[in-house]
Design an enzyme around this catalytic site. Structure first.
Site, PDB file in Angstrom:
ATOM      1  N   ASP A 106      -2.093  10.439  -1.859  1.00 31.01           N
ATOM      2  CA  ASP A 106      -2.574   9.591  -2.654  1.00 31.01           C
ATOM      3  C   ASP A 106      -2.875  10.103  -4.176  1.00 31.01           C
ATOM      4  O   ASP A 106      -2.759   9.667  -5.222  1.00 31.01           O
ATOM      5  CB  ASP A 106      -3.745   8.935  -2.304  1.00 31.01           C
ATOM      6  CG  ASP A 106      -3.389   8.033  -1.164  1.00 31.01           C
ATOM      7  OD1 ASP A 106      -3.510   8.573   0.098  1.00 31.01           O
ATOM      8  OD2 ASP A 106      -2.770   6.706  -1.309  1.00 31.01           O
TER       9      ASP A 106
ATOM     10  N   LYS B 236      -4.993  10.052   3.147  1.00 33.41           N
ATOM     11  CA  LYS B 236      -5.875   9.093   3.805  1.00 33.41           C
ATOM     12  C   LYS B 236      -6.753   9.839   4.881  1.00 33.41           C
ATOM     13  O   LYS B 236      -6.515  10.882   5.358  1.00 33.41           O
ATOM     14  CB  LYS B 236      -4.678   8.528   4.860  1.00 33.41           C
ATOM     15  CG  LYS B 236      -5.254   7.406   6.094  1.00 33.41           C
ATOM     16  CD  LYS B 236      -6.108   6.329   5.364  1.00 33.41           C
ATOM     17  CE  LYS B 236      -5.096   5.539   4.151  1.00 33.41           C
ATOM     18  NZ  LYS B 236      -5.959   4.716   3.450  1.00 33.41           N
TER      19      LYS B 236
ATOM     20  N   ARG C 174       0.834  -1.217  -0.102  1.00 32.89           N
ATOM     21  CA  ARG C 174       0.053   0.065  -0.035  1.00 32.89           C
ATOM     22  C   ARG C 174       0.795   1.200  -0.107  1.00 32.89           C
ATOM     23  O   ARG C 174       2.229   1.118   0.247  1.00 32.89           O
ATOM     24  CB  ARG C 174      -1.200   0.023   1.279  1.00 32.89           C
ATOM     25  CG  ARG C 174      -0.753  -0.858   2.496  1.00 32.89           C
ATOM     26  CD  ARG C 174       0.327  -0.367   3.152  1.00 32.89           C
ATOM     27  NE  ARG C 174       0.459   1.293   3.534  1.00 32.89           N
ATOM     28  CZ  ARG C 174       1.275   1.636   3.631  1.00 32.89           C
ATOM     29  NH1 ARG C 174       2.514   1.337   3.890  1.00 32.89           N
ATOM     30  NH2 ARG C 174       0.981   3.278   3.976  1.00 32.89           N
ATOM     31  N   GLY C 175       0.096   2.259  -0.202  1.00 28.77           N
ATOM     32  CA  GLY C 175       1.075   3.688  -0.300  1.00 28.77           C
ATOM     33  C   GLY C 175       1.391   3.909  -1.846  1.00 28.77           C
ATOM     34  O   GLY C 175       1.591   3.108  -2.605  1.00 28.77           O
ATOM     35  N   ALA C 176       0.784   5.087  -2.408  1.00 27.19           N
ATOM     36  CA  ALA C 176       0.614   5.229  -3.714  1.00 27.19           C
ATOM     37  C   ALA C 176       1.740   5.100  -4.484  1.00 27.19           C
ATOM     38  O   ALA C 176       1.643   4.365  -5.466  1.00 27.19           O
ATOM     39  CB  ALA C 176       0.068   6.744  -3.659  1.00 27.19           C
TER      40      ALA C 176
END
Lengths: 368, 368
Positions: free
Chosen positions: B244, B255, B53-55
């Site tokens: 993001d 977030k 996860r994490g852009a």
């Protein structure tokens, strides 16, 4: 209000006329269990461990704690000790001080032989007063809900966001912030409540969700992070929260995170109301900066309690070993972010003059 | 960065030159486990289930997902299918679109026989570019940290608040918001990071706390509710978060809960910086209102994962049965609340002109 279909209060004198019954709120929402308090130490422990919580209920429990002490030994020494024990439990809610001081003054003026009966009578009166105050808050708090309903053309639902638990579980009955919700429901105004889960102790997810479910009020639990987004999306009509201590100028100490929701309401031109029974107003403090903020056990942040798949209740650790945590339990919302303070005498602007106009008898107590 | 004392990236080509290794981030912080992805379906599932996860890391994983697809079958049909599968995993992060489209365009122009090798090369280049971008963000982002350190008379610590995880775990290496923190640490500036736990998935409590601990950066985990209070108390110097998707006008999707912290920073005259590698900037959108916001499984709110006392990891339910939940995963922070956007080319004001001045090549892509 209703718990498992039966009308009940959160605290009551047991049929023996001496011991005191409470709902053990640390067992909710997964189990409805009651407890019997038999001495002042148990009452203090119930407050400290949050078996009872919510500023008004803390006050009521402390009042009965004083009665339990007098029942054992009505001496001056025990009277002083009981007050000290109870005052040491939690620092932020002003109702605790208010109730203990009211009991202490009342009892100290009586001969020891009359103190026990008088203490039970006075504690019962404090409880009944709390119920009457909250019922009145319910009546006054309908106004902004009904105004919203009219503004929406009596279509859809009035969308209310609340933080923590300021429902009947936080009081003796009715609740503070939720009293208007319950009265509006009785009047037939369609409502939906967005319930902030209220980390770290999850009073929203566990207590507010439980009591709304028991009363049949439509509601949705959200992470505390979500409220601002929902406001930006137009999914909230108004915010309604309780308070642990409101100062004479209208600054509001309430569960940690309240300030963030007030900022979001302000940024979205949305009404933000605080339900404050007068015993939660601290006329001696001129601003919220002077309110002591309780710092609680960091384990409330690092560990979360809930129900496992097998039905047992357990705590899980969410942080890595070796990472520390901090846990301030309350924050202060400045009066400028508060649309109105709903009291038992009506809705006051969040200001020195606004509050003093409704409670002129306290004007002298207000420090500049 | 370091994981269990060893330098590692979050994604790598395995020694076989074909399969791809990742850290299974759903197992952190209680277990450090790696996984091997062998096909595009596994890559898509890793993104969807948030094993990665994490852009930026989502983009890198999608790039390798395209390579894994080409390795099996480099036909036009599979190329199109792989892109569709990967794009369907998560809607908000723009890096996903950026990486998949870059791969698709590059590969479609080649004969099928050359696509597989080219895909691995290009995916590796996307990863290396991400590392270079983040290292540059680290260099530029030191400026406000160093300025704060000077302003404090080089005494105490620079107190930084961050939300979610925008550390090296959210990228291939270094991180975005945490890259300046790691660089400042290397320079010897004393720091302390307030880590929002970031409900509902607790990426702060589980991932940011874990990676700060691994790098030896002093930090304290707090409930998301606490940040505003800490700012009012003067315990935060600046906020630093990731994104993001940032739109051409400087609106920042990040977030859920980021908006609330930006409001609090603004209310307390505190700098609020967003670290945005250029692949996370969506030049085609003129404002954040147009960003699709992912609505995730409500069980992420009603159930929390953590480690039991016996060391096993379990999920506990925090809400009563029958209470529903909602779970929007991101919110949009309007540009007016953002002090600056830290990119690989420097810090831009959060505005159309500010961003376009640093990235003139995209000026034509910006819609009015």
């Amino acid at each position: 209000m209703k718990a498992q279909g039966r009308e009940t209060r959160t605290i009551w004198l047991e049929p023996d006329g001496r011991t005191v019954g409470i709902i053990d709120q640390t067992r909710l929402p997964h189990e409805f269990a009651t407890l019997r308090l038999t001495d002042v130490a148990a009452a203090a422990q119930a407050i400290k461990s949050m078996q009872v919580r919510g500023a008004p209920l803390i006050g009521a429990t402390a009042a009965y704690g004083m009665a339990l002490a007098m029942n054992r030994d009505a001496s001056d020494a025990v009277l002083a000790d009981a007050a000290t024990t109870l005052l040491a439990t939690r620092p932020t809610a002003i109702n605790l001080h208010w109730a203990v001081e009211a009991m202490r003054r009342h009892l100290a003026a009586l001969p020891p032989g009359r103190r026990s009966d008088a203490a039970y009578e006075r504690a019962a009166a404090i409880c009944d007063d709390d119920v009457a105050i909250n019922r009145a808050i319910g009546e006054h708090g309908i106004a902004p809900i009904y105004a919203t309903w009219r503004k929406k053309g009596e279509r859809g639902k009035v969308e209310i966001l609340t933080h923590c638990n300021a429902g009947w579980l936080a009081t003796v009955d009715w609740g503070t912030a939720l009293a208007p919700v319950y009265r509006a429901q009785q009047m037939g105004i369609p409502l939906h409540v967005w319930v902030d889960e209220t980390r770290p102790r999850n009073q929203g997810a566990s207590l507010t969700a439980w009591e709304l479910r028991e009363q049949g009020v439509p509601h949705t639990v959200i992470a505390d992070n979500a409220g601002g987004h929902l406001m930006r999306q137009g999914k909230v009509d108004l915010c309604l929260v309780g308070t642990d201590r409101t100062t004479a100028n209208g600054d509001v100490a309430n569960k940690i995170g309240t300030y963030l929701k007030a900022l979001a309401a302000c940024d979205n031109n949305m009404p933000f109301y605080v339900a404050a029974p007068s015993p939660s107003i601290d006329w001696s403090l001129g601003s919220g900066d002077a309110i002591p903020i309780e710092e609680r056990d960091p384990r409330e942040v690092t560990e979360i309690a809930g129900r496992l798949a097998d039905g047992t209740v357990a705590r899980v650790q969410v942080t890595p070993d070796g990472s520390q945590a901090a846990n301030p339990a309350f924050d202060v919302t400045p009066a400028r972010l508060v649309t109105g303070i709903v009291t038992e005498r009506g809705i006051a602007p969040a200001s020195r003059d606004g509050l003093a106009a409704l409670f002129p008898e306290f004007r002298a107590a207000v420090r500049a």
